[in-house]
Design an enzyme around this catalytic site. Structure first.
Site, PDB file in Angstrom:
ATOM      1  N   LYS A  44     136.138  12.624  -2.075  1.00 17.58           N
ATOM      2  CA  LYS A  44     136.248  12.314  -3.513  1.00 17.58           C
ATOM      3  C   LYS A  44     134.917  12.756  -4.115  1.00 17.58           C
ATOM      4  O   LYS A  44     133.877  12.687  -3.465  1.00 17.58           O
ATOM      5  CB  LYS A  44     136.485  10.809  -3.683  1.00 17.58           C
ATOM      6  CG  LYS A  44     136.382  10.314  -5.120  1.00 17.58           C
ATOM      7  CD  LYS A  44     137.754  10.204  -5.785  1.00 17.58           C
ATOM      8  CE  LYS A  44     137.643   9.805  -7.267  1.00 17.58           C
ATOM      9  NZ  LYS A  44     138.289  10.710  -8.206  1.00 17.58           N
ATOM     10  N   GLY A  71     138.975   8.227 -13.368  1.00 14.48           N
ATOM     11  CA  GLY A  71     137.733   8.065 -14.126  1.00 14.48           C
ATOM     12  C   GLY A  71     136.465   8.167 -13.308  1.00 14.48           C
ATOM     13  O   GLY A  71     135.486   7.490 -13.599  1.00 14.48           O
ATOM     14  N   CYS A 128     136.784  18.211 -13.980  1.00 17.07           N
ATOM     15  CA  CYS A 128     137.523  16.952 -14.095  1.00 17.07           C
ATOM     16  C   CYS A 128     137.979  16.776 -15.543  1.00 17.07           C
ATOM     17  O   CYS A 128     137.165  16.841 -16.459  1.00 17.07           O
ATOM     18  CB  CYS A 128     136.661  15.765 -13.669  1.00 17.07           C
ATOM     19  SG  CYS A 128     137.518  14.207 -13.966  1.00 17.07           S
ATOM     20  N   GLY A 214     150.790  17.883  -8.907  1.00 15.13           N
ATOM     21  CA  GLY A 214     152.128  17.881  -8.325  1.00 15.13           C
ATOM     22  C   GLY A 214     152.911  19.126  -8.702  1.00 15.13           C
ATOM     23  O   GLY A 214     152.361  20.096  -9.225  1.00 15.13           O
TER      24      GLY A 214
HETATM   25  O1  RRO Z   1     138.367  10.733 -11.008  1.00 14.28           O
HETATM   26  C1  RRO Z   1     139.199  11.331 -11.722  1.00 14.28           C
HETATM   27  O2  RRO Z   1     139.772  10.772 -12.682  1.00 14.28           O
HETATM   28  C2  RRO Z   1     139.543  12.749 -11.481  1.00 14.28           C
HETATM   29  C3  RRO Z   1     138.644  13.733 -11.107  1.00 14.28           C
HETATM   30 BR1  RRO Z   1     136.861  13.363 -10.700  1.00 14.28          BR
HETATM   31  C4  RRO Z   1     139.070  15.092 -11.007  1.00 14.28           C
HETATM   32  O3  RRO Z   1     138.311  16.040 -10.703  1.00 14.28           O
HETATM   33  N1  RRO Z   1     140.373  15.360 -11.272  1.00 14.28           N
HETATM   34  C5  RRO Z   1     141.235  14.407 -11.629  1.00 14.28           C
HETATM   35  O4  RRO Z   1     142.415  14.707 -11.869  1.00 14.28           O
HETATM   36  N2  RRO Z   1     140.829  13.088 -11.716  1.00 14.28           N
END
Ligand code: RRO
Length: 303
Positions: A44, A71, A128, A214
């Site tokens: 992550k 987030g 993101c 997806g």
């Molecule tokens: O943590 C998120 O909400 C998130 C991240 Br860092 C990302 O790179 N892509 C995403 O869809 N969610």
């Protein structure tokens, strides 16, 4: 048949990669995913400071995919780096460290600490969709600035993960990050989107907007990979194709568009057997047609 691939000298036993953000939160889970068959696993995204993430609901399913606005939750940086160190020891294959920051200086700070933990590669998450400010990947100059800021502190091959959203074309962003020192491109992150609960008349996610992943993302991701390949194939920059892959045929499609390896994200949530299934289906297809994996990469570009 060998499904081994090499990305900038890093050997992967097969081309499937656990995409960032999905199950990449602990060393033991990363190990479980690798042991289930993935060719490499991505953490992550690791951030510069502790962050709670958004309140629930952070995920919503719809007919052809998922929306998330987790987030960017993050433990304190030292804890994330220690977890990464443990993951690198525990996993008997390649661990990719995904990182994010709010500024180029943030990225540099996180990158320097993360690189010391010896992951196989470092991935810059500049795409993101759930950030407060702008998404850096939507702008070639901002993307290049971040890559330039980390390049000399990252010893490993540097992956840059791009967004499927076009403000500039994805080719322009790909060119900018490669010129700034990216070794590998990951394409793509999730697509900004929204699901509204019609009974309540409000968006389902607490953050209102989220990132779509997806099946619905797959044709968009395939087009992005195809475009990037046209732009960077001559520079020998491998692409990790990510977006809605859940079968061997999906993975082959991504590779025919130009990917050398294939991220698996949302499909993992239905079971870790997805990696072995994808690989078995790929192998069967390649054997039937007497093709090697290398021959498939970029095949769709032929006339
Ligand atoms: O943590 C998120 O909400 C998130 C991240 Br860092 C990302 O790179 N892509 C995403 O869809 N969610």
């Amino acid at each position: 048949m060998s499904l081994e691939v090499r990305l900038c000298g890093v050997r992967l036993r097969n081309p499937t990669v656990l995409a960032a953000g999905v199950l990449g939160t602990s060393p033991h889970i990363l190990k479980r995913v690798y042991d289930a068959g993935a060719g490499a696993v991505t953490t992550k995204s690791i951030g510069p400071r502790e962050r709670e993430g958004h309140p629930n609901p952070v995920v919503v399913e719809f007919e052809c995919g998922l929306l998330n606005a987790v987030g960017l939750p993050s433990p304190p940086l030292e804890e994330s780096v220690e977890n990464l160190r443990r993951a690198v020891k525990l996993v008997k294959g390649s661990v990719i460290a995904s990182i994010y920051g709010e500024t180029a200086a943030d990225f540099r700070h996180v990158a320097s600490l993360v690189s010391e933990a010896e992951p196989a590669m470092v991935e810059l998450n500049i795409s993101c969709p759930n950030v407060e400010g702008r998404i850096p990947a939507l702008n070639p100059a901002e993307s290049a600035k971040i890559v330039g800021a980390v390049r000399d502190v990252v010893k490993q091959p540097l992956i840059v993960k791009l967004s499927p959203t076009d403000t500039f074309t994805i080719k322009e962003v790909a060119r900018a990050v490669v010129d700034a020192g990216a070794d590998v491109i990951a394409a793509v992150n999730t697509m900004p989107a929204m699901v509204i609960d019609v009974d309540f008349g409000r968006p389902v996610l607490s953050n209102r907007r989220g990132g779509m992943s997806g099946a619905a993302l797959r044709p968009i991701a395939v087009r992005c990979v195809y475009d990037i390949y046209e732009e960077v194939a001559d520079a020998n920059v491998p692409i990790i194709g990510i977006g809605g892959v859940s079968s061997g045929r999906d993975a082959l499609e991504m590779m025919m568009a130009g990917a050398s390896a294939v991220g698996v994200g949302t499909a993992v949530l239905k079971g870790l057997d997805v990696f072995k299934r994808i690989l078995a289906e790929m192998e069967e297809f390649l054997e039937k047609r007497c093709l090697s994996l290398a021959e498939v990469v970029g095949m769709a570009h032929g006339r």
